[in-house]
Design a protein around this motif. Structure first.
Motif, PDB file in Angstrom:
ATOM      1  N   MET A   1       0.849  -1.196   0.000  1.00 51.54           N
ATOM      2  CA  MET A   1       0.000   0.000   0.000  1.00 51.54           C
ATOM      3  C   MET A   1       0.881   1.241   0.000  1.00 51.54           C
ATOM      4  O   MET A   1       1.942   1.275   0.617  1.00 51.54           O
ATOM      5  N   ALA A   2       0.452   2.277  -0.734  1.00 50.91           N
ATOM      6  CA  ALA A   2       1.244   3.481  -0.836  1.00 50.91           C
ATOM      7  C   ALA A   2       1.378   4.154   0.524  1.00 50.91           C
ATOM      8  O   ALA A   2       0.452   4.183   1.336  1.00 50.91           O
ATOM      9  N   ALA A   4       1.670   7.083   3.299  1.00 48.32           N
ATOM     10  CA  ALA A   4       0.982   8.358   3.454  1.00 48.32           C
ATOM     11  C   ALA A   4       1.910   9.494   3.075  1.00 48.32           C
ATOM     12  O   ALA A   4       3.115   9.464   3.334  1.00 48.32           O
ATOM     13  N   TRP A 120      -0.006  -0.273  -8.125  1.00 46.52           N
ATOM     14  CA  TRP A 120       0.390   0.139  -6.774  1.00 46.52           C
ATOM     15  C   TRP A 120       1.895   0.085  -6.540  1.00 46.52           C
ATOM     16  O   TRP A 120       2.355   0.416  -5.460  1.00 46.52           O
ATOM     17  N   THR A 136       3.506   6.413  -8.711  1.00 46.67           N
ATOM     18  CA  THR A 136       2.836   5.161  -8.366  1.00 46.67           C
ATOM     19  C   THR A 136       1.901   4.758  -9.497  1.00 46.67           C
ATOM     20  O   THR A 136       1.122   5.583  -9.987  1.00 46.67           O
ATOM     21  N   THR A 166      -1.489  16.154  -4.520  1.00 45.39           N
ATOM     22  CA  THR A 166      -1.514  14.893  -5.258  1.00 45.39           C
ATOM     23  C   THR A 166      -2.071  15.107  -6.656  1.00 45.39           C
ATOM     24  O   THR A 166      -3.061  15.811  -6.850  1.00 45.39           O
ATOM     25  N   TYR A 168      -3.348  12.902 -10.093  1.00 46.38           N
ATOM     26  CA  TYR A 168      -3.759  11.602 -10.629  1.00 46.38           C
ATOM     27  C   TYR A 168      -3.926  11.720 -12.133  1.00 46.38           C
ATOM     28  O   TYR A 168      -4.569  12.641 -12.628  1.00 46.38           O
ATOM     29  N   GLU A 181     -11.156   2.681  -5.906  1.00 48.71           N
ATOM     30  CA  GLU A 181      -9.987   2.149  -5.199  1.00 48.71           C
ATOM     31  C   GLU A 181      -8.897   3.207  -5.057  1.00 48.71           C
ATOM     32  O   GLU A 181      -8.251   3.324  -4.009  1.00 48.71           O
ATOM     33  N   ILE A 182      -8.700   3.975  -6.107  1.00 51.92           N
ATOM     34  CA  ILE A 182      -7.701   5.045  -6.059  1.00 51.92           C
ATOM     35  C   ILE A 182      -8.129   6.125  -5.078  1.00 51.92           C
ATOM     36  O   ILE A 182      -7.330   6.633  -4.280  1.00 51.92           O
ATOM     37  N   ASP A 184      -9.976   5.696  -2.477  1.00 53.46           N
ATOM     38  CA  ASP A 184      -9.843   5.174  -1.116  1.00 53.46           C
ATOM     39  C   ASP A 184      -8.448   5.410  -0.565  1.00 53.46           C
ATOM     40  O   ASP A 184      -8.266   5.557   0.653  1.00 53.46           O
ATOM     41  N   ARG A 185      -7.464   5.444  -1.432  1.00 56.82           N
ATOM     42  CA  ARG A 185      -6.078   5.635  -0.987  1.00 56.82           C
ATOM     43  C   ARG A 185      -5.641   7.100  -0.998  1.00 56.82           C
ATOM     44  O   ARG A 185      -4.807   7.490  -0.170  1.00 56.82           O
ATOM     45  N   TYR A 186      -6.167   7.887  -1.945  1.00 53.96           N
ATOM     46  CA  TYR A 186      -5.571   9.202  -2.176  1.00 53.96           C
ATOM     47  C   TYR A 186      -6.521  10.386  -2.045  1.00 53.96           C
ATOM     48  O   TYR A 186      -6.054  11.531  -1.998  1.00 53.96           O
TER      49      TYR A 186
END
Length: 262
Positions: A1-2, A4, A120, A136, A166, A168, A181-182, A184-186
Motif C-alpha cells: 500500500m502506498a 501516506a 500500486w 505510483t 496529489t 492523478y 480504489e484510487i 480510497d487511498r488518495y
C-alpha cells in the motif's frame, strides 16, 4: 500500500501544478521541479492501421511538436499498443527521455529506458534541490471487465511528494470501481487529469473503452478532485464524445467550477 504523504499547509492555498493538454492523451505536467509527459502522440493527422486491422484516424495535429517541448524528465505511458496513445513520433521521443514508466507488458516490448510498474508499485525520482517525487502506478481497465485479451494491459499514475498536492493521471481507464480504489487511498486529489472521449469497440458490444463525460464527472466526485483537466477527448475520429460533452456532464453534475480547459 502506498505510504501516506504529508499534505500541504491548507492555509497557504493550492500549490500551482502547471498542466498543458497538447492534444489527444498527450499532457505536459510540471511537478516538483520535474516535467512529465503523458502518452506522447505527435504524428500528423491521417490514418493509422493497427495490427488488428482496425484503422484509427487522427483529425488534428498536436498543439506543439517534440521540438517545442523542452526537456522531459519522464514519460507516463498508459500503454503502447494503440496509435492514439503512442505513435511513431512518440516512440522516437522515448529514446531521448531519461525514463518511461509504463505497464510490465509495454516495458517488455519497448525496452530501452522503459520501466515496468505493476498496479500500486512505485518509483522515486530526485527533485532538483532535494526531496523526491513518487510515481505510483494506478490500476486501470481499458474497457469492461475481462477486456484485457482484446485491448491489452493499461495503467494510470499518481504523483506525490512531501509538501505538494496529489496529481492523478487516469490513462485509458473505463472502470469507476478502480477509480473508487484510487480514491480510497488518495482522496481528496488536488489535480486529476482524466482521459475521456468515450471510444467504443464493436467486438466488446460497444462498451466504453474509456470514460464518457458522465463517468468523468463521477470520477471527479469520487476523487473529490479540486481541479480536473480533461484529456483524450479530441483529435481522433473514433472518440464518440468531445470536450463539449465533458463540459455538459460536469455542468449537469454541478461540478463545472472544477473543470480547467485550456
Amino acid at each position: 500500500m502506498a505510504a501516506a504523504v504529508p499534505a500541504p499547509d491548507p492555509t497557504s492555498g493550492p500549490i500551482p501544478v502547471p498542466v498543458r493538454v497538447l492534444g489527444g492523451p498527450t499532457v505536459l505536467i510540471e511537478y516538483g521541479g520535474l516535467r512529465f509527459l503523458t502518452d506522447p502522440t505527435f504524428d500528423a493527422p491521417g490514418d493509422y492501421p493497427a495490427p488488428s486491422g482496425r484503422v484509427l484516424t487522427k483529425t488534428a495535429p498536436p498543439r506543439i511538436g517534440p521540438d517545442g517541448l523542452g526537456p522531459v524528465d519522464a514519460v507516463l505511458l498508459s500503454h503502447d499498443q494503440h496509435a492514439d496513445n503512442l505513435d511513431h513520433a512518440g516512440r522516437a521521443l522515448l529514446a531521448e527521455v531519461p525514463r518511461t514508466f509504463t505497464t510490465p507488458s509495454a516495458a517488455g516490448r519497448l525496452g530501452g529506458t522503459a520501466r515496468a510498474l505493476a498496479p500500486w508499485q512505485s518509483a522515486e525520482l530526485p527533485r532538483p534541490g532535494g526531496g523526491t517525487v513518487t510515481v505510483t502506478a494506478a490500476p486501470a481497465l481499458h474497457g469492461p471487465r475481462g477486456c484485457e485479451p482484446i485491448v491489452g494491459e493499461v495503467t494510470g499514475f499518481v504523483l506525490t511528494s512531501a509538501g505538494l498536492p496529489t496529481v492523478y493521471v487516469s490513462g485509458d481507464n473505463a472502470s469507476l470501481e478502480l477509480v473508487q480504489e484510487i480514491a480510497d487511498r488518495y482522496a481528496p486529489v488536488d489535480t486529476a487529469v482524466l482521459f475521456a472521449g468515450a471510444p467504443r469497440l464493436p467486438v466488446l458490444d460497444d462498451a466504453l473503452l474509456v470514460l464518457d463525460g458522465a463517468g468523468t464527472a463521477t470520477a471527479a466526485r469520487l476523487l473529490d478532485a479540486r481541479r480536473v483537466i480533461p484529456a483524450h477527448c479530441d483529435s481522433w475520429s473514433h472518440f464518440t464524445e468531445g470536450r463539449e460533452e465533458v463540459v455538459a456532464a460536469f455542468e449537469r453534475a454541478g461540478l463545472a467550477d472544477r473543470l480547467e480547459l485550456d
